[in-house]
Design a protein around this motif. Structure first.
Motif, PDB file in Angstrom:
ATOM      1  N   VAL A 169       0.860  -1.186   0.000  1.00  0.00           N
ATOM      2  CA  VAL A 169       0.000   0.000   0.000  1.00  0.00           C
ATOM      3  C   VAL A 169       0.896   1.235   0.000  1.00  0.00           C
ATOM      4  O   VAL A 169       1.603   1.499   0.969  1.00  0.00           O
ATOM      5  CB  VAL A 169      -0.936   0.020   1.220  1.00  0.00           C
ATOM      6  N   ILE A 170       0.855   1.994  -1.087  1.00  0.00           N
ATOM      7  CA  ILE A 170       1.796   3.103  -1.251  1.00  0.00           C
ATOM      8  C   ILE A 170       1.587   4.210  -0.226  1.00  0.00           C
ATOM      9  O   ILE A 170       2.504   4.968   0.106  1.00  0.00           O
ATOM     10  CB  ILE A 170       1.690   3.664  -2.696  1.00  0.00           C
ATOM     11  N   THR A 171       0.381   4.319   0.312  1.00  0.00           N
ATOM     12  CA  THR A 171       0.088   5.386   1.277  1.00  0.00           C
ATOM     13  C   THR A 171       0.345   4.988   2.729  1.00  0.00           C
ATOM     14  O   THR A 171       0.137   5.791   3.633  1.00  0.00           O
ATOM     15  CB  THR A 171      -1.382   5.829   1.145  1.00  0.00           C
ATOM     16  N   SER A 172       0.782   3.753   2.966  1.00  0.00           N
ATOM     17  CA  SER A 172       0.930   3.286   4.350  1.00  0.00           C
ATOM     18  C   SER A 172       1.950   4.089   5.164  1.00  0.00           C
ATOM     19  O   SER A 172       1.703   4.352   6.353  1.00  0.00           O
ATOM     20  CB  SER A 172       1.259   1.788   4.385  1.00  0.00           C
ATOM     21  N   PRO A 173       3.084   4.526   4.589  1.00  0.00           N
ATOM     22  CA  PRO A 173       3.992   5.368   5.390  1.00  0.00           C
ATOM     23  C   PRO A 173       3.342   6.689   5.795  1.00  0.00           C
ATOM     24  O   PRO A 173       3.506   7.152   6.925  1.00  0.00           O
ATOM     25  CB  PRO A 173       5.183   5.588   4.454  1.00  0.00           C
ATOM     26  N   TYR A 174       2.620   7.280   4.867  1.00  0.00           N
ATOM     27  CA  TYR A 174       1.902   8.535   5.133  1.00  0.00           C
ATOM     28  C   TYR A 174       0.869   8.325   6.238  1.00  0.00           C
ATOM     29  O   TYR A 174       0.770   9.113   7.189  1.00  0.00           O
ATOM     30  CB  TYR A 174       1.253   8.972   3.816  1.00  0.00           C
ATOM     31  N   ASN A 175       0.099   7.246   6.124  1.00  0.00           N
ATOM     32  CA  ASN A 175      -0.916   6.960   7.133  1.00  0.00           C
ATOM     33  C   ASN A 175      -0.282   6.718   8.502  1.00  0.00           C
ATOM     34  O   ASN A 175      -0.789   7.186   9.532  1.00  0.00           O
ATOM     35  CB  ASN A 175      -1.731   5.736   6.720  1.00  0.00           C
ATOM     36  N   SER A 176       0.820   5.988   8.516  1.00  0.00           N
ATOM     37  CA  SER A 176       1.468   5.628   9.780  1.00  0.00           C
ATOM     38  C   SER A 176       2.018   6.842  10.512  1.00  0.00           C
ATOM     39  O   SER A 176       1.909   6.952  11.740  1.00  0.00           O
ATOM     40  CB  SER A 176       2.596   4.619   9.527  1.00  0.00           C
ATOM     41  N   VAL A 177       2.624   7.774   9.751  1.00  0.00           N
ATOM     42  CA  VAL A 177       3.195   8.978  10.372  1.00  0.00           C
ATOM     43  C   VAL A 177       2.103   9.832  11.008  1.00  0.00           C
ATOM     44  O   VAL A 177       2.231  10.295  12.149  1.00  0.00           O
ATOM     45  CB  VAL A 177       3.985   9.797   9.326  1.00  0.00           C
ATOM     46  N   LEU A 178       1.004  10.038  10.271  1.00  0.00           N
ATOM     47  CA  LEU A 178      -0.089  10.846  10.804  1.00  0.00           C
ATOM     48  C   LEU A 178      -0.763  10.166  12.000  1.00  0.00           C
ATOM     49  O   LEU A 178      -1.133  10.820  12.976  1.00  0.00           O
ATOM     50  CB  LEU A 178      -1.117  11.121   9.707  1.00  0.00           C
ATOM     51  N   ALA A 179      -0.904   8.836  11.917  1.00  0.00           N
ATOM     52  CA  ALA A 179      -1.521   8.107  13.026  1.00  0.00           C
ATOM     53  C   ALA A 179      -0.622   8.117  14.258  1.00  0.00           C
ATOM     54  O   ALA A 179      -1.103   8.219  15.393  1.00  0.00           O
ATOM     55  CB  ALA A 179      -1.816   6.667  12.603  1.00  0.00           C
ATOM     56  N   MET A 180       0.688   8.033  14.045  1.00  0.00           N
ATOM     57  CA  MET A 180       1.630   8.021  15.163  1.00  0.00           C
ATOM     58  C   MET A 180       1.544   9.315  15.965  1.00  0.00           C
ATOM     59  O   MET A 180       1.616   9.303  17.204  1.00  0.00           O
ATOM     60  CB  MET A 180       3.058   7.826  14.636  1.00  0.00           C
ATOM     61  N   LYS A 181       1.361  10.419  15.289  1.00  0.00           N
ATOM     62  CA  LYS A 181       1.222  11.698  15.988  1.00  0.00           C
ATOM     63  C   LYS A 181       0.020  11.664  16.935  1.00  0.00           C
ATOM     64  O   LYS A 181       0.092  12.150  18.072  1.00  0.00           O
ATOM     65  CB  LYS A 181       1.055  12.835  14.979  1.00  0.00           C
ATOM     66  N   LEU A 183      -1.343   8.989  18.282  1.00  0.00           N
ATOM     67  CA  LEU A 183      -1.084   8.053  19.379  1.00  0.00           C
ATOM     68  C   LEU A 183      -0.275   8.717  20.485  1.00  0.00           C
ATOM     69  O   LEU A 183      -0.541   8.508  21.666  1.00  0.00           O
ATOM     70  CB  LEU A 183      -0.338   6.816  18.862  1.00  0.00           C
ATOM     71  N   THR A 184       0.728   9.505  20.096  1.00  0.00           N
ATOM     72  CA  THR A 184       1.565  10.155  21.107  1.00  0.00           C
ATOM     73  C   THR A 184       0.772  11.165  21.929  1.00  0.00           C
ATOM     74  O   THR A 184       1.115  11.440  23.087  1.00  0.00           O
ATOM     75  CB  THR A 184       2.760  10.868  20.443  1.00  0.00           C
ATOM     76  N   GLU A 185      -0.293  11.703  21.351  1.00  0.00           N
ATOM     77  CA  GLU A 185      -1.074  12.725  22.044  1.00  0.00           C
ATOM     78  C   GLU A 185      -2.224  12.166  22.869  1.00  0.00           C
ATOM     79  O   GLU A 185      -2.600  12.755  23.881  1.00  0.00           O
ATOM     80  CB  GLU A 185      -1.633  13.728  21.021  1.00  0.00           C
ATOM     81  N   HIS A 186      -2.783  11.024  22.452  1.00  0.00           N
ATOM     82  CA  HIS A 186      -4.038  10.584  23.066  1.00  0.00           C
ATOM     83  C   HIS A 186      -3.993   9.203  23.738  1.00  0.00           C
ATOM     84  O   HIS A 186      -4.932   8.860  24.449  1.00  0.00           O
ATOM     85  CB  HIS A 186      -5.152  10.566  22.011  1.00  0.00           C
ATOM     86  N   ALA A 187      -2.954   8.421  23.518  1.00  0.00           N
ATOM     87  CA  ALA A 187      -2.894   7.076  24.099  1.00  0.00           C
ATOM     88  C   ALA A 187      -2.102   7.081  25.405  1.00  0.00           C
ATOM     89  O   ALA A 187      -1.119   7.805  25.541  1.00  0.00           O
ATOM     90  CB  ALA A 187      -2.263   6.100  23.112  1.00  0.00           C
ATOM     91  N   ASP A 188      -2.552   6.273  26.364  1.00  0.00           N
ATOM     92  CA  ASP A 188      -1.796   6.110  27.608  1.00  0.00           C
ATOM     93  C   ASP A 188      -0.701   5.057  27.455  1.00  0.00           C
ATOM     94  O   ASP A 188       0.350   5.147  28.084  1.00  0.00           O
ATOM     95  CB  ASP A 188      -2.739   5.692  28.736  1.00  0.00           C
ATOM     96  N   CYS A 189      -0.974   4.069  26.627  1.00  0.00           N
ATOM     97  CA  CYS A 189      -0.007   2.988  26.406  1.00  0.00           C
ATOM     98  C   CYS A 189      -0.187   2.465  24.987  1.00  0.00           C
ATOM     99  O   CYS A 189      -1.319   2.256  24.545  1.00  0.00           O
ATOM    100  CB  CYS A 189      -0.214   1.865  27.421  1.00  0.00           C
ATOM    101  N   VAL A 190       0.916   2.273  24.266  1.00  0.00           N
ATOM    102  CA  VAL A 190       0.865   1.748  22.902  1.00  0.00           C
ATOM    103  C   VAL A 190       1.675   0.460  22.830  1.00  0.00           C
ATOM    104  O   VAL A 190       2.841   0.423  23.242  1.00  0.00           O
ATOM    105  CB  VAL A 190       1.413   2.763  21.878  1.00  0.00           C
ATOM    106  N   LEU A 191       1.042  -0.595  22.314  1.00  0.00           N
ATOM    107  CA  LEU A 191       1.711  -1.871  22.092  1.00  0.00           C
ATOM    108  C   LEU A 191       1.946  -2.005  20.590  1.00  0.00           C
ATOM    109  O   LEU A 191       1.058  -2.426  19.844  1.00  0.00           O
ATOM    110  CB  LEU A 191       0.853  -3.022  22.600  1.00  0.00           C
ATOM    111  N   PRO A 192       3.131  -1.621  20.089  1.00  0.00           N
ATOM    112  CA  PRO A 192       3.381  -1.669  18.652  1.00  0.00           C
ATOM    113  C   PRO A 192       3.695  -3.080  18.172  1.00  0.00           C
ATOM    114  O   PRO A 192       4.444  -3.816  18.812  1.00  0.00           O
ATOM    115  CB  PRO A 192       4.592  -0.750  18.477  1.00  0.00           C
TER     116      PRO A 192
END
Length: 261
Positions: A169-181, A183-192
């Motif tokens: 999926v060519i857009t997956s890096p783009y999606n991942s970067v935006l989603a990661m931002k 997660l850092t703001e709203h998640a208490d714990c992330v299990l990658p």
């Protein structure tokens, strides 16, 4: 008595969630012959008004959720807690987060509130989603922000499935970067969890399942191998990958539940 709510978003999130519930039920069935969800599973199940799983299922394509409702777990899901569309997010974070997030915001909030109302003392939300797809990354992180707005004092634990470097999926890096931002703001714990690592683990399990050396053979009925109790040629590759994540969640939640109880 339910204490935790699982929120499954997108194709990957619902596939992993389905595996989690299957393993939880099969594990509990070994010690509970009565068939009722007793205190051992009270953190995720409720008996009031019929046996039901404390989960909210969301996907902007109806295929995966529809298959779940046609499968062996159909009786334990509350149909009122399902939300689907037909067009999907086109592997675009913005479509999932902004377009569908805005269109379905009220409906999602209502379903989250309803799930929380069944809890005597809501302790935690478990969010399962992918980082590469449009619905998982976009709508999944929008749901995460809604959880923080509606339940600011409730812990938010996220299981995030990351695409491999060779994702098609060519857009997956783009999606991942935006989603990661998000997660850092709203998640208490992330299990990658990274897809390529899952592929490597599945390959090792397959070798162990067929190894003739004493002490190296993995039992076919082991829940580590697959949701059906063993690696089968008829299973699709991602079934075994999802099962690894489901086992991870099952082990983590058992520890959390023991601390709460």
């Amino acid at each position: 008595m339910t204490q935790s709510v699982v929120v499954q978003v997108g194709q990957c999130g619902n596939q992993v969630g389905c595996r989690f519930w299957d393993l939880a039920l099969r594990e509990h069935a070994h010690v509970n012959k009565v068939g009722l969800y007793d205190e051992a599973l009270s953190s995720f199940f409720r008996n009031k008004g019929g046996d039901a799983i404390a989960a909210v299922l969301i996907d902007m394509e109806e295929g995966v959720v529809h298959r779940i409702l046609q499968g062996p777990l159909r009786e334990v899901f509350d149909s009122a807690q399902l939300l689907t569309d037909v067009s999907g997010s086109g592997n675009n974070w913005a479509v999932g987060n902004l377009t569908y997030g805005s269109a379905y915001m009220d409906s999602i909030v209502n379903k989250l509130r309803k799930a929380a109302e069944h809890c005597d003392c809501l302790q935690c939300f478990f969010l399962i989603h992918s980082m590469g797809g449009g619905t998982g990354s976009g709508l999944g992180t929008r749901v995460l922000s809604l959880l923080e707005e509606e339940f600011p004092d409730v812990c938010r634990i996220v299981t995030a499935m990351y695409p491999s470097a060779e994702d098609d999926v060519i857009t997956s890096p783009y999606n991942s970067v935006l989603a990661m931002k998000e997660l850092t703001e709203h998640a208490d714990c992330v299990l990658p969890v990274e897809n390529q690592s899952l592929v490597d683990i599945v390959n090792k399990i397959s070798l162990m399942s067929h190894d003739a050396k004493p002490g190296c053979v993995l039992k076919k009925e082991s829940t580590v191998t697959s949701g059906q109790g063993g690696v089968s040629p008829t299973e699709r590759p991602f079934d075994a990958m999802n099962n690894i994540v489901a086992n991870l969640l099952l082990n983590i939640t058992s520890e959390i539940i023991s601390l709460w109880n």
